[in-house]
Scaffold this active site. Structure first.
Site, short mmCIF file in Angstrom:
data_model
loop_
_atom_site.label_atom_id
_atom_site.label_comp_id
_atom_site.label_asym_id
_atom_site.label_seq_id
_atom_site.Cartn_x
_atom_site.Cartn_y
_atom_site.Cartn_z
N SER A 1 0.75 -1.34 0.01
CA SER A 1 0.20 -0.20 -0.17
C SER A 1 0.92 1.34 -0.02
CB SER A 1 -1.04 0.16 1.23
OG SER A 1 -0.26 -0.04 2.43
N HIS B 1 -5.42 -3.61 -2.92
CA HIS B 1 -5.17 -2.90 -3.63
C HIS B 1 -5.11 -3.21 -5.29
CE1 HIS B 1 -4.65 0.61 -0.68
NE2 HIS B 1 -3.94 -0.75 -0.02
N LYS C 1 -12.42 0.02 -1.92
CA LYS C 1 -11.27 0.73 -2.82
C LYS C 1 -11.82 0.65 -4.24
CE LYS C 1 -7.78 0.00 0.52
NZ LYS C 1 -8.51 -0.57 1.75
#
Length: 394
Positions: free
Chosen positions: A185, A213, A244
Site C-alpha cells: 500500500s 489494492h 477501494k
C-alpha cells in the site's frame, strides 16, 4: 516504589514530542462526495485530490447511489444482529456466492471491513506453537492479525524469497501460514505471488493474500492479483476489500469451502459483530457488474499511470518503481515532506504526506494515488507542479 504517572500529562507531553518530529496526524473534513475534485472545510476553493483508493472512480457513481437507495427501500438500513443470529440476509448470501465466483474460489465470507477480515482469519487458522511468516512491510491489519493469533511471528525482508525460504526451512512449527499484501500500500509494488505459492506448496503452508489494492484493478475483468498471475491452489486464502476499487464498503475472504466453513465458526471478528447493512451488499452486487465491465476504466487508469511516470523529472526525490495506481514519491525528511504537501495544497492539489511509523524512518513520502476518474489534464498539472517544487525546494 516508582511515582505513579499522570496519564493526561504524559499524553500532552507526548503530543508535543510528535509535533516536534513532524508526526502529528490530522484529519481534513471533506465536504463533497469522493471524486477527483474535492471540497474541504478548511479552504474556500476545491482541490484536485490524488489521495483516495477509489481506483475505478466508482465511489460516487450515480448508478451505485441509486442501487444503495433501492437497497435501503428493499432491506432497510440495518441488519439487526450478527450474521450467526439473525443478521445474515439473502442478499449477503448472494453477494458471497458472486464474490467467490468472481475470484475463482469455492466460497467467500463477507466482513464489515478489511481490518476485521485480517484480524479474524489468522487467529482462526493458527495459534500457539504455530508460525506466521510475514513480509516486513505488510499492512498493519496483517501485523495485528498475526499478533492476535499468538503464533510465532516471523518477518522476512520485503519480497526476499531466499530469506523466507530459509525461515520456513528452519521452522519446526506444525502449522505454517505465509502472509503478504499483493500490492503493497505504501510502495505500490507487487508481491512475487507465484514464488510465494511455490514455497507454500513445498512446506505445506497456507498462503494468505491481502489483495486490497489489486482487487478490481489487476487481472482480467479486475478479478485480482491471483487472476493476474493465473494462480490456483487449495492452499490459497484470498482477502479482497470492497471500499477501494469496488467503491463501496466491506471486505471478503475467499477460499476452499471447508476453510470458509471453518471461519464461520471460528473467526471472532465475524462471529461477534453486527452484520453489515444488507443495503451495502445490494449495492456491491451492482458494483461488481461495473467492475466486471470496467475494461475501459482500467485502460484509462493504466494510461494515467504511464503518463505520470513518464512526465516526472526528479533528481532529489525518488519515484518508487510501481505499475499500479499507487505512485510513491519518496522525499525522506518528515518536515520537508509536510512542506511539499502544503505547497501542493496551496496550488489546489491534495497529496497527503506519509510519515513513520507508516513508512520507515527517513522514507517519508507523498503517496500519489490515481483514479480512472482523473483526467490527463489533472495528472499533467500534478506532474508539472511536482517537477517545479523539486527544482525550487520549499
Amino acid at each position: 516504589m516508582p511515582e505513579p504517572i499522570d496519564p493526561l500529562l504524559e499524553i500532552s507531553a507526548s503530543l508535543a514530542d510528535i509535533d516536534e518530529a513532524g508526526l502529528r496526524r490530522r484529519r481534513r473534513v471533506v465536504t463533497t462526495p469522493c471524486a477527483p475534485v474535492a471540497g474541504l472545510a478548511d479552504r474556500p476553493d476545491p482541490v484536485i485530490a490524488f489521495c483516495s483508493n477509489d481506483y475505478l472512480g466508482l465511489a460516487a457513481e450515480p448508478s451505485l447511489a441509486e442501487a444503495a437507495s433501492q437497497g435501503a427501500q428493499r432491506w432497510g438500513v440495518g441488519s439487526g444482529a450478527s450474521h450467526l443470529v439473525s443478521g445474515h440476509y439473502a442478499v449477503h448470501d448472494e453477494l458471497e456466492t458472486r464474490l467467490a465466483r468472481f475470484v475463482g474460489m469455492d466460497d467467500a465470507l463477507y466482513f464489515s471491513t478489511g481490518y476485521m477480515a485480517n484480524i479474524g482469519v489468522m487467529p482462526a487458522l493458527v495459534g500457539r506453537g504455530d508460525a506466521i511468516f510475514a513480509d516486513k512491510v505488510n499492512h498493519a491489519s496483517l501485523v495485528d492479525g498475526a499478533l492476535l493469533s499468538r503464533a510465532e511471528f516471523i518477518r522476512y525482508p520485503h519480497s526476499d524469497l531466499a530469506a523466507l525460504a530459509a525461515r520456513l526451512e528452519a521452522s519446526t512449527a506444525p502449522r505454517k501460514l505465509i502472509v503478504t499484501d499483493s500490492v503493497f500500500s505504501m510502495d505500490g509494488d507487487l508481491a512475487p505471488l507465484p514464488e510465494l505459492l511455490a514455497l507454500a506448496e513445498a512446506h505445506k503452508a497456507w498462503l494468505l493474500v491481502d489483495d486490497a489494492h489489486g482487487f478490481g484493478v489487476l487481472g482480467p475483468q479486475g478479478r485480482g492479483s491471483l487472476a493476474h498471475f493465473g494462480l490456483s491452489s487449495p492452499r490459497l486464502i484470498y482477502m479482497g476489500t470492497l471500499g477501494k476499487a469496488a467503491g463501496v464498503s466491506g471486505a471478503f475472504v475467499a477460499g476452499q469451502r471447508d476453510v470458509i466453513e471453518w471461519l464461520v465458526s471460528k473467526s471472532r471478528s465475524y462471529i461477534f459483530t453486527t452484520g453489515a447493512p444488507p443495503l451495502i451488499a445490494h449495492t456491491l452486487l451492482s458494483a461488481l457488474d461495473l467492475m466486471e465491465q470496467g475494461d475501459t476504466r482500467r485502460a484509462h487508469l493504466n494510461a494515467l499511470i504511464a503518463r505520470f511516470k513518464a512526465g516526472l523529472r526528479l533528481s532529489r526525490w525518488q519515484l518508487l518503481p510501481s505499475d499500479t495506481p499507487i505512485q510513491p514519491v519518496v522525499i525522506g525528511d518528515n518536515h520537508e515532506t509536510l512542506a511539499v504537501s502544503r505547497a501542493l495544497d496551496a496550488e489546489g492539489i491534495w497529496v497527503p504526506a506519509i510519515r513513520p511509523p507508516t513508512v520507515p524512518k527517513g522514507a517519508a513520502r507523498l503517496r500519489v494515488t490515481l483514479s480512472a476518474a482523473h483526467s490527463f489534464e489533472q495528472v499533467d498539472r500534478l506532474v508539472a507542479t511536482l517537477n517545479r517544487l523539486e527544482a525550487a525546494p520549499t
